[in-house]
Write an enzyme that holds these catalytic residues in place. Structure first.
Site, mmCIF file in Angstrom:
data_model
loop_
_atom_site.group_PDB
_atom_site.id
_atom_site.type_symbol
_atom_site.label_atom_id
_atom_site.label_comp_id
_atom_site.label_asym_id
_atom_site.label_seq_id
_atom_site.Cartn_x
_atom_site.Cartn_y
_atom_site.Cartn_z
ATOM 1 N N GLU A 261 -82.190 -37.220 88.847
ATOM 2 C CA GLU A 261 -82.116 -38.387 87.569
ATOM 3 C C GLU A 261 -81.498 -37.607 86.662
ATOM 4 O OE1 GLU A 261 -84.565 -36.971 90.181
ATOM 5 O OE2 GLU A 261 -85.083 -38.497 90.478
ATOM 6 N N ASP B 174 -84.430 -24.706 82.478
ATOM 7 C CA ASP B 174 -85.050 -25.791 82.148
ATOM 8 C C ASP B 174 -85.321 -24.982 80.758
ATOM 9 O OD1 ASP B 174 -85.701 -28.448 81.446
ATOM 10 O OD2 ASP B 174 -87.696 -28.280 81.688
ATOM 11 N N HIS C 49 -77.242 -25.855 76.855
ATOM 12 C CA HIS C 49 -76.087 -25.506 77.811
ATOM 13 C C HIS C 49 -75.214 -24.730 78.079
ATOM 14 C CE1 HIS C 49 -78.456 -28.761 78.807
ATOM 15 N NE2 HIS C 49 -78.295 -29.914 78.474
ATOM 16 N N LEU D 76 -74.682 -11.774 97.754
ATOM 17 C CA LEU D 76 -75.637 -12.541 97.889
ATOM 18 C C LEU D 76 -75.471 -14.638 98.086
ATOM 19 C CD1 LEU D 76 -77.991 -13.924 95.497
ATOM 20 C CD2 LEU D 76 -76.559 -13.695 93.820
HETATM 21 C C1 IPE Z 1 -84.895 -30.528 85.730
HETATM 22 O O1 IPE Z 1 -85.053 -29.920 84.524
HETATM 23 C C2 IPE Z 1 -83.993 -30.501 86.545
HETATM 24 C C3 IPE Z 1 -82.438 -29.431 85.961
HETATM 25 C C4 IPE Z 1 -83.575 -28.264 85.834
HETATM 26 C C5 IPE Z 1 -81.609 -29.375 86.683
HETATM 27 P P1 IPE Z 1 -84.885 -31.359 83.693
HETATM 28 O O2 IPE Z 1 -85.592 -30.974 82.546
HETATM 29 O O3 IPE Z 1 -84.057 -32.364 84.547
HETATM 30 O O4 IPE Z 1 -86.804 -32.238 84.290
HETATM 31 P P2 IPE Z 1 -88.259 -32.805 83.798
HETATM 32 O O5 IPE Z 1 -87.201 -34.410 83.308
HETATM 33 O O6 IPE Z 1 -88.337 -32.568 82.196
HETATM 34 O O7 IPE Z 1 -89.133 -33.139 84.951
HETATM 35 C C1 IPE Z 2 -82.470 -27.973 81.593
HETATM 36 O O1 IPE Z 2 -82.784 -27.706 80.442
HETATM 37 C C2 IPE Z 2 -80.872 -28.175 82.175
HETATM 38 C C3 IPE Z 2 -80.768 -29.399 82.341
HETATM 39 C C4 IPE Z 2 -81.425 -30.319 82.663
HETATM 40 C C5 IPE Z 2 -79.289 -29.558 82.764
HETATM 41 P P1 IPE Z 2 -82.719 -29.464 79.308
HETATM 42 O O2 IPE Z 2 -81.450 -29.794 79.335
HETATM 43 O O3 IPE Z 2 -83.774 -29.808 80.390
HETATM 44 O O4 IPE Z 2 -83.495 -28.323 78.420
HETATM 45 P P2 IPE Z 2 -85.019 -29.211 77.747
HETATM 46 O O5 IPE Z 2 -86.089 -30.090 78.847
HETATM 47 O O6 IPE Z 2 -84.504 -30.931 76.865
HETATM 48 O O7 IPE Z 2 -85.530 -27.950 76.919
HETATM 49 MG MG MG Z 3 -85.581 -30.404 80.680
#
Ligand code: IPE
Ligand code: IPE
Ligand code: MG
Length: 253
Positions: free
Chosen positions: A70, A23, A40, A134
């Site tokens: 989600e 995240d 990303h 792995l």
């Molecule tokens: C969780 O991250 C999903 C992934 C890392 C793929 P999100 O950024 O979507 O989670 P929430 O919605 O903030 O909890």
């Molecule tokens: C996690 O990073 C990657 C995915 C959920 C695909 P985020 O895109 O949720 O990054 P933040 O939380 O907005 O910084």
């Molecule tokens: Mg996020």
């Protein structure tokens, strides 16, 4: 396909299975005045490094949360760019993963993906299926609630077919129908990006995982940051309900 990993658990403080919520990509990009997708892209490089590090350390399974059930709620543009990124990453990385003896498994509800992405996934899994290094599990369109529900549904089907009695259902049996069946349970769970939540990741399998949260944003999660997480893990006493004294005595026996 069987997920079986047949090796004894090492007792050297190294986790057999690490599960990660990657995240913070969006915030990483925002800090640099870049579009979210740039975060990303940067995150893919972190994945590459982490896969290498896990191989070197003899970690058996690495499970990465790439896209949650989600995440479809995000702006359409971000979702479609993420889908493109999955395709290009698979195309670019599959051969190298295979050469490095990595076995790739993609878990989640795949039907929602484009036929092209589904084909790329199937091809990458088939190519790497006999690799013995792995096991890299990518959770894509995955949700912990979906996983437990689909496992329950399959047990229900067995009951309907007269093959199983409801009273005979055990936790092991349910586990055997989840997408991580046959793999060791995650020993260490890592979430980057500062949020302290599970976000519908591995609800069943994290029951006794050691949880590690860091504020580091995913694209910045480098080898040093991973070592820090492993150090934290190695310093913990896993009691599984027993007392600390019992665990200490068990070690000496
Ligand atoms: C969780 O991250 C999903 C992934 C890392 C793929 P999100 O950024 O979507 O989670 P929430 O919605 O903030 O909890
Ligand atoms: C996690 O990073 C990657 C995915 C959920 C695909 P985020 O895109 O949720 O990054 P933040 O939380 O907005 O910084
Ligand atoms: Mg996020």
């Amino acid at each position: 396909m069987s997920n079986e990993v047949q090796k004894p658990a090492p007792d050297n403080g190294v986790p057999r299975h690490v599960a990660v919520i990657m995240d913070g990509n969006g915030r990483w990009a925002k800090k640099r005045f870049l579009p979210r997708i740039a975060g990303h892209h940067a995150g893919v490089e972190t994945v590459r490094q982490l896969v290498r590090a896990c191989g070197e350390k003899g970690i058996e399974v690495l499970t990465l949360f790439a896209f949650s059930s989600e995440n479809w709620r995000r702006p359409e543009k971000e979702v479609s760019l993420l889908m493109e990124l999955f395709i290009t990453a698979l195309q670019r990385e599959t051969k190298k993963l295979h050469e490095n003896n990595v076995r790739l498994l993609v878990v989640g509800e795949r039907d929602a993906f484009s036929p092209r992405l589904q084909d790329e996934i199937a091809a990458a899994e088939t190519l790497s299926q006999h690799n013995t290094g792995l096991t890299l599990v990518v959770a894509a369109n995955y949700g912990g609630r979906w996983d437990v529900t689909q496992a329950a549904r399959r047990l229900g089907e067995k009951i309907e077919a007269g093959e199983l009695r409801a009273a005979d259902i055990t936790p092991d049996m349910l586990e055997a129908h989840t997408v991580l069946h046959g793999l060791p349970e995650p020993d260490l769970f890592i979430r980057t990006g500062g949020e302290m939540r599970i976000s519908n990741f591995l609800l069943w399998h994290l029951a006794y995982s050691e949880l590690y949260f860091t504020d580091i944003l995913w694209p910045d999660f480098d080898a040093r940051a991973f070592d820090e997480a492993l150090r934290s893990y190695a310093g913990r006493q896993r009691r599984f309900g027993r007392t600390g004294e019992q665990v200490e005595q068990g070690k000496g026996a």
